[in-house]
Design a protein around this motif. Structure first.
Motif, PDB file in Angstrom:
ATOM      1  N   ALA A   1      -2.788  -2.128   7.373  1.00  0.00           N
ATOM      2  CA  ALA A   1      -2.942  -1.110   6.334  1.00  0.00           C
ATOM      3  C   ALA A   1      -4.130  -0.403   6.525  1.00  0.00           C
ATOM      4  O   ALA A   1      -4.115   0.818   6.275  1.00  0.00           O
ATOM      5  CB  ALA A   1      -2.872  -1.861   5.022  1.00  0.00           C
TER       6      ALA A   1
ATOM      7  N   LYS B   1      -4.388   3.812   6.798  1.00  0.00           N
ATOM      8  CA  LYS B   1      -5.142   4.679   5.819  1.00  0.00           C
ATOM      9  C   LYS B   1      -6.188   5.536   6.883  1.00  0.00           C
ATOM     10  O   LYS B   1      -6.128   6.679   6.739  1.00  0.00           O
ATOM     11  CB  LYS B   1      -6.292   3.646   5.113  1.00  0.00           C
ATOM     12  CG  LYS B   1      -7.465   4.465   4.635  1.00  0.00           C
ATOM     13  CD  LYS B   1      -8.000   3.400   3.644  1.00  0.00           C
ATOM     14  CE  LYS B   1      -9.421   4.018   3.172  1.00  0.00           C
ATOM     15  NZ  LYS B   1     -10.493   4.560   4.276  1.00  0.00           N
TER      16      LYS B   1
ATOM     17  N   THR C   1      -3.587  -0.041  -3.094  1.00  0.00           N
ATOM     18  CA  THR C   1      -3.497  -1.232  -1.932  1.00  0.00           C
ATOM     19  C   THR C   1      -3.657  -2.380  -3.100  1.00  0.00           C
ATOM     20  O   THR C   1      -4.607  -2.514  -3.781  1.00  0.00           O
ATOM     21  CB  THR C   1      -4.576  -1.118  -1.024  1.00  0.00           C
ATOM     22  OG1 THR C   1      -4.692   0.181  -0.377  1.00  0.00           O
ATOM     23  CG2 THR C   1      -4.290  -2.272  -0.147  1.00  0.00           C
TER      24      THR C   1
ATOM     25  N   GLN D   1       0.898  -1.338  -0.153  1.00  0.00           N
ATOM     26  CA  GLN D   1       0.065   0.048   0.115  1.00  0.00           C
ATOM     27  C   GLN D   1       0.874   1.303   0.100  1.00  0.00           C
ATOM     28  O   GLN D   1       2.005   1.521   0.711  1.00  0.00           O
ATOM     29  CB  GLN D   1      -0.850   0.162   1.080  1.00  0.00           C
ATOM     30  CG  GLN D   1      -1.914   1.085   1.351  1.00  0.00           C
ATOM     31  CD  GLN D   1      -2.834   1.132   2.364  1.00  0.00           C
ATOM     32  OE1 GLN D   1      -3.875   0.291   2.226  1.00  0.00           O
ATOM     33  NE2 GLN D   1      -2.459   1.928   3.573  1.00  0.00           N
TER      34      GLN D   1
END
Length: 589
Positions: free
Chosen positions: A435, A439, A227, A141
């Protein structure tokens, strides 16, 4: 009574037209005031931007480009190898770590930035230890910010294969990689790459596998989050800004396929010479009919046609232009004999035709063309020949292509026409949850701030599309605006010169004339009622109709005069054109 009804109807129609124009004015004024108020309030209340704080998320590789970034990243000084050309290019593009200068959302938040347009760039960072995702989920990502847009160039990353030859100074397009992922755009090409290199278990050679239908990249100046998730069950998912954009199977969605076919065509098998692969053939038993005339023409002269009574047989179709004049600067010795240009004979336009009359042609009812036998199914047809299948000697079956080769570094190796591409918040690990948490801490914070600032910076309609001149307006674009602007223009000019107003705005002048005539007709009709009109009334009615026609003609004349004035600038050019196109083809004396 009928007069009152007709007059009231006319007044209501006029009032409705004027009311709609006035209402449009009020709506525009109100909207403008509301927009101005909203704009003032938005600019008077600046958004407070947060300050960058490093994340505590852990991963196999995690980069936010803090102050010690240059201890991990090293630009390449290699030359780019091009297999299609003899020359090589050096990676002369420079890199910097800095805050964005376009739509900055978080104070102190820096990223890796491409600094040179139209240049080759390469930079890489080694992992502390190799990443082996065998039996694990792989999550890649990162953020891309196209501060100057992207017309032609790449913004993708490469995860490099872990080997002893992995040297940052020599990183180039020839460096072996495992995964290539990210946006790429040039011309009609616009996609998010997902390419992986697969090792053939029989030969040991590597082959690129390309995603067949990749999603389109988002070409915006706000931050975009890309991603990639590869699961141990051989499935994958691509997300853009957190939303699923593409998913599928490594075993089905890539070209060439991961696993070759079990059987292949036998290269030694040849089609027999007597193999019949014609499904239909001409009927050998068919015979041409005795009355079939292959020589009959397609068309014949229409013998029943007669020359029209108004046909001018003695008149030529083209005549010398009677209005053409020899140019004053024409030199017979230099330019040759002057010959006036030919124009269509105006007499021929009023008649059926000119010149020698000949009867027209018509389709020949006896025409059949060349005879050929009809087709029938071929009784000897054997079908389409195909070579026999044999076992593929190169066949193998890899059921776990998601078990990629170990990865030892990350690199950006790109060429782009636009500079100031920014990369940030790179996560490479095995946790989808981490991940998503990253974000939440980064992308979800900056993106709404960037979007709000981007919307605020967009030019207002008045700045982006300045109002057209009333003379440029078209009725179909905006009927209410057309009527309002034309009426206002007419009134402004009429205050100084009514005649000029009628000339420049004939639509309004003609409309006023029609309304006046209509109201006069309504009044006369109401006064007279159902009584029989006297000769004087009939005469007055005829005068009204004549006045209406004259008003319409005057409006058209004024419009034509404006068109003629606009075209007058071409007269001098046309004179030279006539001179060049009417030169004699004979030699000069």
């Amino acid at each position: 009574m009928r007069f009152n009804q007709a007059f009231a109807s006319a007044l209501c129609t006029s009032a409705a037209l004027l009311g709609s124009v006035r209402a449009a004015d009020d709506i525009d004024d109100g909207a403008e005031a509301s927009s101005t108020s909203l704009s003032e309030s938005s600019t008077s209340l600046p958004v407070e931007k947060p300050t960058f704080t490093p994340s505590n998320i852990k991963a196999s590789f995690f980069e936010q480009f803090t102050d010690d970034w240059d201890s991990r990243w090293q630009p390449s000084h290699a030359k780019k190898q091009d297999s299609k050309a003899d020359e090589d290019w050096a990676y002369v593009g420079t890199w910097a770590v800095e805050e964005p200068h376009v739509l900055k959302a978080i104070d102190g938040d820096k990223g890796l930035v491409v600094k040179n347009p139209a240049a080759h760039h390469a930079i890489s960072a080694k992992f502390d230890k190799k990443i082996d995702n065998k039996g694990k989920t792989l999550v890649v990502q990162y953020e891309v910010k196209l501060q100057n847009g992207l017309e032609c160039g790449g913004a993708y990353m490469k995860l490099l294969r872990d080997n002893k030859e992995l040297h940052a100074d020599e990183f180039s397009n020839a460096s072996p990689y495992v995964i290539m992922f990210g946006p790429d755009k040039c011309g009609a090409t616009n996609k998010v790459h997902f390419i992986f290199q697969h090792k053939n278990p029989k030969t040991g050679e590597y082959e690129e596998k390309h995603l067949k239908s990749p999603p389109a990249a988002r070409i915006v100046k706000t931050t975009t989050l890309y991603t990639l998730i590869v699961n141990p069950d051989q499935t994958y998912e691509i997300r853009i800004d957190g939303e699923k954009s593409k998913d599928g199977s490594l075993l089905e969605d890539f070209s060439p396929s991961v696993n070759p076919e079990k059987e292949i065509d036998d290269p030694s098998d040849k089609k027999p010479e007597d193999w019949v692969d014609e499904a239909r053939i001409p009927d050998p038993a068919a015979m041409k009919p005795e009355d079939w005339n292959e020589d009959a023409p397609y068309e014949i002269v229409d013998e029943e046609a007669t020359k029209p009574d108004d046909w001018l047989e003695d008149e030529p179709a083209m005549i010398p232009d009677p209005e053409a004049e020899k140019p004053e600067d024409w030199d017979d010795e230099e330019d040759g004999d002057w010959v006036p240009p030919s124009v269509p004979n105006p007499k021929c336009e009023e008649a059926s035709g000119c010149g020698k009359w000949e009867p027209p042609m018509k389709k020949n009812p006896e025409y059949k063309g060349k005879w050929s036998a009809p087709y029938i199914d071929n009784p000897a047809y054997q079908g389409v020949w195909k070579p026999k299948k044999i076992a593929n000697p190169d066949y193998f079956e890899d059921k776990t292509p998601a078990n990629f080769e170990p990865m030892g570094a990350i690199g950006f190796e790109i060429w782009t026409m636009q500079n100031d591409i920014l990369f940030d918040n790179i996560y490479i690990g095995h946790s989808i949850e981490d991940a998503e948490q990253l974000k939440t801490e980064t992308y979800d914070v900056k993106h709404p701030i960037e979007t709000a600032e981007d919307e605020a910076n967009k030019p207002k309609p008045s700045e982006e599309d300045p109002p057209k001149s009333p003379m440029d307006l078209k009725f179909m674009d905006d009927p209410v605006l057309f009527v309002r602007e034309k009426v206002q223009l007419f009134l402004e000019i009429a205050k100084k010169d009514p005649v000029e107003a009628a000339r420049f705005v004939p639509e309004v002048a003609g409309g006023i004339g029609v309304i006046a005539v209509t109201l006069l007709a309504v009044i006369l009709g109401g006064v007279l009622g159902g009584a029989k009109a006297s000769p004087n009334v009939k005469k007055a009615s005829e005068q009204v109709k004549k006045a209406a026609a004259e008003a319409k003609d005057q409006a058209m004349d004024a419009k034509n005069q404006a068109v003629d004035a606009a075209a007058s600038g071409a007269d001098k050019v046309q004179t030279e054109v006539n001179k060049r196109t009417t030169r004699s083809s004979g030699p000069a004396e």
